[in-house]
Design a protein around this motif. Structure first.
Motif, short mmCIF file in Angstrom:
data_model
loop_
_atom_site.label_atom_id
_atom_site.label_comp_id
_atom_site.label_asym_id
_atom_site.label_seq_id
_atom_site.Cartn_x
_atom_site.Cartn_y
_atom_site.Cartn_z
N MET A 82 24.59 91.40 56.51
CA MET A 82 23.87 90.81 57.63
C MET A 82 24.81 90.28 58.70
O MET A 82 25.65 89.42 58.42
N SER A 83 24.67 90.79 59.92
CA SER A 83 25.34 90.20 61.08
C SER A 83 24.33 89.67 62.07
O SER A 83 24.69 89.11 63.11
N ASP A 84 23.02 89.84 61.73
CA ASP A 84 21.94 89.33 62.56
C ASP A 84 20.76 89.03 61.65
O ASP A 84 20.57 89.69 60.62
N THR A 107 27.99 85.20 59.09
CA THR A 107 28.13 84.00 59.92
C THR A 107 27.64 82.78 59.15
O THR A 107 26.90 82.92 58.15
N GLU A 108 28.02 81.61 59.62
CA GLU A 108 27.61 80.37 58.94
C GLU A 108 26.10 80.17 59.02
O GLU A 108 25.47 79.72 58.04
N LYS A 109 25.50 80.50 60.15
CA LYS A 109 24.05 80.35 60.29
C LYS A 109 23.30 81.24 59.31
O LYS A 109 22.33 80.81 58.67
N LEU A 110 23.74 82.48 59.16
CA LEU A 110 23.09 83.40 58.22
C LEU A 110 23.35 82.98 56.78
O LEU A 110 22.48 83.14 55.92
N THR A 128 37.33 90.84 51.77
CA THR A 128 38.25 91.75 52.47
C THR A 128 38.80 91.16 53.76
O THR A 128 39.63 91.79 54.41
N GLU A 129 38.34 89.96 54.14
CA GLU A 129 38.82 89.32 55.36
C GLU A 129 38.63 87.81 55.24
O GLU A 129 37.90 87.33 54.38
N LYS A 130 39.28 87.09 56.13
CA LYS A 130 39.14 85.64 56.13
C LYS A 130 37.76 85.28 56.67
O LYS A 130 37.33 85.76 57.70
N LEU A 131 37.07 84.40 55.96
CA LEU A 131 35.73 84.02 56.37
C LEU A 131 35.78 83.18 57.65
O LEU A 131 36.64 82.31 57.80
N PRO A 132 34.84 83.42 58.57
CA PRO A 132 34.84 82.66 59.84
C PRO A 132 34.15 81.30 59.73
O PRO A 132 33.90 80.66 60.74
N PHE A 133 33.82 80.86 58.51
CA PHE A 133 33.16 79.58 58.34
C PHE A 133 33.57 78.97 56.99
O PHE A 133 34.15 79.65 56.14
#
Length: 267
Positions: A82-84, A107-110, A128-133
């Motif tokens: 989910m990106s939206d 995302t943090e909201k999702l 696989t990547e650094k989390l943005p939240f």
């Protein structure tokens, strides 16, 4: 005796490759595996939710057993990246084709919505990547109370050092918030060489900050709870209720009240 499960074996269109994966999992001692169909919607074009391959067709002419005892159980699982918020459709009929339903919020909201609102079995943590939240305890505790579990997969850590660093960092961050509860460890394996035995996984879990007991539960009892949660989620709409019919209600209303026996006077 513990019953070990790997609830994330990536789907492959090649039947021989899938059979090899399941066969290896059975020989390693897993009693249950889930074939994971990853669905990542995009805004550019409309995509159809994949249809799971019938298990009977996949297992034709292949008798797979957990070690030397019970036949291995194979489930179907769908993971929605989910990106939206529109990417997850709570009432989609296609979801009912799968035994397990998972989401991977980006995302943090999702992530907050997945923990508090979405009717899912598993919340996947990207490795696989650094989390943005950051993981906040309020939504994490909300997911735990609802019986939703968090998943950390380990196969990416076997492929290169960068992903290994992200896997450990994101897993440790999660464990600090959930205290090791409601966590499962799975492979997300694409080929048999990426599978590890249950006791190797529990040793790896110590790097993630899990205790010995929580590490063992992450590949056994907690996985069993996920399967039961998925069965409950699918049957939640089939609740049976009983009520009196009109004929029964009218017959009871028209019936004369029962006479009470008069007490005999005491001498």
């Amino acid at each position: 005796m513990a019953v070990f499960m790997d609830l994330n074996v990536l789907f492959s269109a090649e039947s021989s490759s899938m059979r090899s994966l399941i066969q290896t999992a059975a020989h390693l001692g897993f009693s249950t595996v889930a074939i994971n169909y990853v669905f990542e919607p995009t805004a550019k074009k409309k995509q159809e939710i994949p249809t799971p391959t019938p298990i009977n067709d996949l297992m034709t002419c292949l008798c797979l057993r957990q070690g030397r005892s019970r036949p291995i159980r194979v489930l179907n699982r769908l993971t929605v990246v989910m990106s939206d918020s529109s990417h997850f459709r709570p009432n989609a009929a296609e979801y009912r084709h799968f035994d397990l339903l998972a989401v991977q919020p980006t995302t943090e909201k999702l992530f907050h919505a997945a923990c508090m609102l979405y009717d899912v079995d598993i919340i996947c943590i990207s490795v696989t990547e650094k989390l943005p939240f950051f993981f906040k305890r309020a939504p994490v505790n909300g997911a735990v109370e609802r019986g939703v579990v968090f998943e950390v997969s380990y196969s990416a850590a076997l492929r290169d050092s960068t992903r290994r660093r992200y896997t450990i960092a994101n897993a440790v961050s999660l464990m600090e918030s959930c205290k090791g509860k409601n966590v499962i460890l799975s492979s997300a394996a694409e080929k048999p060489l990426e599978l590890r035995g249950p006791y190797d996984i529990t040793n790896l879990a110590l790097l993630f900050g899990l205790s010995d007991g929580d590490a063992k539960e992450a590949v056994s009892s907690t996985c069993r709870s996920v399967v039961l949660h998925g069965e409950t989620r699918k049957s939640a709409g089939g609740i049976i209720s009983t009520m009196k019919t009109c004929s029964e209600a009218s017959s009871q209303q028209g019936a004369p009240p029962a006479k009470r026996a008069k007490p005999h006077p005491t001498p």
